[in-house]
Design a protein around this motif. Structure first.
Motif, PDB file in Angstrom:
ATOM      1  N   LEU A  21       1.513  12.021   8.818  1.00 26.79           N
ATOM      2  CA  LEU A  21       2.602  11.317   9.487  1.00 26.79           C
ATOM      3  C   LEU A  21       2.399   9.810   9.426  1.00 26.79           C
ATOM      4  CD1 LEU A  21       5.190  11.755  11.125  1.00 26.79           C
ATOM      5  CD2 LEU A  21       3.781  11.714  13.177  1.00 26.79           C
ATOM      6  N   ALA A  22       1.176   9.354   9.592  1.00 22.93           N
ATOM      7  CA  ALA A  22       0.896   7.925   9.494  1.00 22.93           C
ATOM      8  C   ALA A  22       1.142   7.418   8.076  1.00 22.93           C
ATOM      9  CB  ALA A  22      -0.539   7.644   9.925  1.00 22.93           C
ATOM     10  N   THR A  26       3.555   4.439   6.759  1.00 25.27           N
ATOM     11  CA  THR A  26       2.880   3.275   6.191  1.00 25.27           C
ATOM     12  C   THR A  26       3.325   2.967   4.769  1.00 25.27           C
ATOM     13  OG1 THR A  26       0.964   3.735   7.567  1.00 25.27           O
ATOM     14  CG2 THR A  26       0.633   2.281   5.697  1.00 25.27           C
ATOM     15  N   LEU A  27       3.421   3.964   3.919  1.00 25.79           N
ATOM     16  CA  LEU A  27       3.749   3.709   2.519  1.00 25.79           C
ATOM     17  C   LEU A  27       5.134   3.095   2.330  1.00 25.79           C
ATOM     18  CD1 LEU A  27       2.112   6.777   0.762  1.00 25.79           C
ATOM     19  CD2 LEU A  27       1.325   4.419   0.815  1.00 25.79           C
ATOM     20  N   VAL A  31       5.919  -0.686   0.758  1.00 24.14           N
ATOM     21  CA  VAL A  31       6.826  -0.905  -0.372  1.00 24.14           C
ATOM     22  C   VAL A  31       7.923  -1.889   0.003  1.00 24.14           C
ATOM     23  CG1 VAL A  31       8.561   0.222  -1.818  1.00 24.14           C
ATOM     24  CG2 VAL A  31       6.351   1.306  -1.459  1.00 24.14           C
ATOM     25  N   LEU A  32       8.496  -1.722   1.187  1.00 23.49           N
ATOM     26  CA  LEU A  32       9.539  -2.651   1.632  1.00 23.49           C
ATOM     27  C   LEU A  32       8.991  -4.068   1.811  1.00 23.49           C
ATOM     28  CD1 LEU A  32      11.513  -0.435   4.160  1.00 23.49           C
ATOM     29  CD2 LEU A  32      12.262  -1.240   1.922  1.00 23.49           C
TER      30      LEU A  32
END
Length: 57
Positions: A21-22, A26-27, A31-32
């Motif tokens: 879930l983390a 996070t990913l 990316v954003l």
């Protein structure tokens, strides 16, 4: 409540769930952030190679 191995299996399963879930949060955030940084770098370059003209379109 339950035997010790059952509690251990539940603990490991819960830890794996929250670790995934983390990563799921996070990913996309990384990316954003990279996209926003690259956009800022491109826009702040201030290149005047292609000047815009008013009413050109």
């Amino acid at each position: 409540m339950g035997s010790r191995p059952t509690k251990l299996v539940f603990l490991v399963t819960a830890m794996m769930f929250f670790a995934v879930l983390a990563l799921d949060i996070t990913l996309p955030a990384m990316v954003l952030s990279a996209m926003a940084l690259s956009n800022w770098l491109v826009l702040s370059a201030g290149t005047t190679q292609y000047p815009r003209r008013r009413g050109a379109a």
